[in-house]
Scaffold this active site. Structure first.
Site, PDB file in Angstrom:
ATOM      1  N   SER A   1       0.843  -1.188   0.000  1.00 41.31           N
ATOM      2  CA  SER A   1       0.000   0.000   0.000  1.00 41.31           C
ATOM      3  C   SER A   1       0.880   1.240   0.000  1.00 41.31           C
ATOM      4  CB  SER A   1      -0.889   0.010   1.253  1.00 41.31           C
ATOM      5  OG  SER A   1      -1.570   1.242   1.388  1.00 41.31           O
TER       6      SER A   1
ATOM      7  N   TYR B   1      -0.612  -0.871  10.708  1.00 40.50           N
ATOM      8  CA  TYR B   1      -0.975  -1.142   9.313  1.00 40.50           C
ATOM      9  C   TYR B   1       0.138  -0.662   8.380  1.00 40.50           C
ATOM     10  CZ  TYR B   1      -3.590  -1.456   4.975  1.00 40.50           C
ATOM     11  OH  TYR B   1      -3.991  -1.782   3.702  1.00 40.50           O
TER      12      TYR B   1
END
Length: 259
Positions: A138, A148
Site C-alpha cells: 500500500s 498497518y
C-alpha cells in the site's frame, strides 16, 4: 492453462483479481475464510469464464490453516504460476490503547502469511523457472499509520528483497502499492472516509488491470495511477518528521477482516 492462487478472494481487490484472471483464461484457487461465499463466487466464475476454480477456505491468522494453503502452493500437480497475496484488513485503533491480540492477529495475516506462502510457492516455481508472486502492499507503507503502515512497509521491503534474490531465475516478485480504492475494505474496518474527495479514490478494476500488467513486465513496484505515484514520490523525499506530522493531523488508521 496457468493457475493463479488468490488470498482474500471473496471481496474487494481479491475478487476483482479473480474475475480478471478468469477472463484471461487462468484457472483459479480461491482462498478466504467464508467458504459459502467462495463457493458462490466459484460457481459464477466457472459459468462465466469456463475455467477450473478450486475453493480453499482458510483463516490465514491460523497457522495450521495457512499451512494447508502452503501445501497447495508446493504441489507440482496443476502448479500455481501466480500467487496473489492479497488478504488483509486494518485495525482501527491506536496501538497504545488497543487490543494486542487483534494486533498479533493482523501481523499473522498481513506479514507472516505473506512470508510463508511466498516461500511455499517457490518450492515448485524455481525448479520450473517460471512463476510470479504479487504481494499487495500500500502507499500506506510510506506513511506512519500505526501497525498497518508497519505491516505494509514490511511487505514492500520483503518483496523488493525477494525480487533481488529471484533475479535471473525466471520467477518474479511484485509489490502492489495502491492508495484509496473503492472496495468493502473501509466499511468493514468501520473507517469513515466519506469526506475524502472523489479524486483520491481509485477503481478496483483499474488497480488490478495495472497490477497484472506490471506483473507481466516484471516490475518490482506497482503503484497504479499517476497521482499516487506522485504522492509516493513526495512521501519518499519528505522528512519523516513531516510525514509523522501529516499522519498525526489525520488521526488513527483502520478493524475488520477483509478476507
Amino acid at each position: 492453462m496457468a493457475t493463479a492462487l488468490i488470498t482474500g478472494a471473496s471481496a474487494g481487490l481479491g475478487l476483482e483479481f479473480a474475475w480478471q484472471l478468469a477472463t484471461a483464461r487462468h484457472d483459479l484457487v480461491l482462498v478466504a475464510r467464508d467458504e459459502q461465499r467462495l463457493q458462490s463466487i466459484a460457481r459464477q466464475l466457472r459459468a462465466a469464464a469456463g475455467v477450473t476454480v478450486e475453493v480453499l477456505p482458510a483463516d490465514l491468522a491460523d497457522r495450521e490453516q495457512t499451512e494447508r494453503v502452503a501445501e497447495r502452493l508446493r504441489t507440482t500437480e496443476n502448479p500455481v504460476s501466480l500467487l496473489v497475496n492479497n488478504a488483509g484488513y486494518a485495525v482501527h485503533e491506536h496501538f497504545t490503547t488497543g487490543d494486542i491480540h487483534k494486533q498479533e492477529t493482523s501481523l499473522d495475516v498481513l506479514v507472516r502469511a505473506v512470508m510463508v506462502l511466498s516461500r511455499a510457492c517457490l518450492d515448485q516455481m524455481l525448479p520450473r523457472e517460471r512463476g510470479a508472486i504479487l504481494n499487495v502492499s500500500s502507499v500506506a507503507a510510506l506513511t506512519a499509520s500505526g501497525t498497518y503502515s508497519a505491516h505494509k512497509a514490511w511487505v514492500r521491503a520483503f518483496t523488493e528483497g525477494l525480487a533481488v534474490d529471484l533475479k535471473g531465475t525466471g520467477v518474479t516478485a511484485t509489490a502492489l502499492c495502491p492508495g484509496f480504492v473503492h472496495t468493502e475494505f473501509h466499511d468493514r474496518a468501520g473507517i469513515d472516509y466519506s469526506g475524502f474527495p472523489e479524486i483520491a479514490w481509485l477503481n478496483a478494476a483499474d488497480v488490478v488491470t495495472a497490477a497484472l500488467a506490471d506483473v507481466r513486465r516484471g516490475a518490482v513496484i506497482s503503484t497504479p495511477s499517476l497521482r499516487y505515484r506522485a504522492a509516493s514520490g513526495l512521501l519518499r523525499v519528505l522528512p519523516r518528521s513531516a510525514v509523522r506530522a501529516l499522519q498525526a493531523s489525520g488521526g488513527a488508521g483502520g478493524t475488520a477482516r477483509s478476507a
